[in-house]
Design an enzyme around this catalytic site. Structure first.
Site, PDB file in Angstrom:
ATOM      1  N   LYS A   7      10.439  -2.123   2.027  1.00  0.00           N
ATOM      2  CA  LYS A   7       9.138  -1.476   1.793  1.00  0.00           C
ATOM      3  C   LYS A   7       7.993  -2.345   2.291  1.00  0.00           C
ATOM      4  CE  LYS A   7       7.262  -1.359  -2.304  1.00  0.00           C
ATOM      5  NZ  LYS A   7       7.005  -1.061  -3.736  1.00  0.00           N
ATOM      6  N   ASP A  26       7.130   3.886  -1.763  1.00  0.00           N
ATOM      7  CA  ASP A  26       6.883   3.298  -3.080  1.00  0.00           C
ATOM      8  C   ASP A  26       7.105   4.377  -4.132  1.00  0.00           C
ATOM      9  OD1 ASP A  26       4.713   4.985  -2.824  1.00  0.00           O
ATOM     10  OD2 ASP A  26       3.206   3.461  -3.299  1.00  0.00           O
TER      11      ASP A  26
END
Length: 211
Positions: free
Chosen positions: A120, A138
């Site tokens: 991420k 997220d």
């Protein structure tokens, strides 16, 4: 969602916010990388408050290493998991000096090899700084992918892959930010504000509440 609905979804978000930006404050690839590492399980607001002082003291890998563990910790102790994050920021800064001449690499493999940097975080840096059409999934994007019917998936990686496959190419560059901002301010976790949602006509959420 159908292909036409997905296109309409992003066209609407783009019309309202043509050039979306991250809410993390940064001035370089390095400060962006550090800010994103610090943002894990913390709000952008809390990270920005901490990094203003941190980056004033150390905005390069060399300065961060010189600041040392105690100095870094002192600046970020208001952020969750600050002890682990202190060690990661110091370690990744040293690696950037040792292996990359102090520069932040633009390759996913190199980024993910840095302490505290997962998929991420790498995706955020690649998208925000290097302009790649990546998708950093997220909690907000994971929720939206499933709730809206945009890209259902059981894991963040499954949602990421579905989004990259389903979002039209013209929207991919900024899709990550449109989704994060939409999830942060309108399609909230506990109570989505469907009555003021600009893309409600495209959303497949069965629990939709409209006044």
């Amino acid at each position: 969602m159908t292909k036409a609905q997905i296109d309409g979804f992003f066209a609407t978000l783009a019309a309202a916010n043509p050039d979306p930006k991250t809410e993390l404050e940064y001035s370089s690839a390095y400060t962006l990388l550090v800010a994103v590492v610090l943002s894990a399980q913390a709000t952008d607001v809390s990270v920005n408050k901490a990094t203003r002082g941190l980056f004033a003291a150390a905005d390069t890998p060399a300065k961060m290493v010189a600041l040392g563990e105690d100095g870094i910790r002192d600046h970020i102790k208001t952020i969750g998991l600050f002890n682990a994050k202190t060690k990661n920021v110091l370690a990744l800064s040293q690696i950037l000096l040792d292996r990359f001449n102090g520069d932040v690499p633009a390759r996913r493999e190199d980024l993910e090899a840095l302490p505290g940097v997962g998929r991420k975080t790498a995706n955020v840096v690649l998208n925000v700084y290097f302009g790649e059409p990546t998708m950093a999934v997220d909690t907000h994007i994971f929720r939206l992918g499933n709730r809206t019917g945009l890209a259902p998936g059981a894991t963040p990686l499954a949602v990421e892959e579905a989004l990259l496959k389903r979002i039209p190419a013209q929207w991919l560059r900024h899709a990550h930010h449109w989704l994060i901002l939409h999830g942060r301010y309108i399609c909230k976790a506990r109570k989505p504000e469907c009555d003021r949602c600009p893309v409600t006509e495209f959303c497949r959420y069965k629990g939709k509440t409209l006044s």
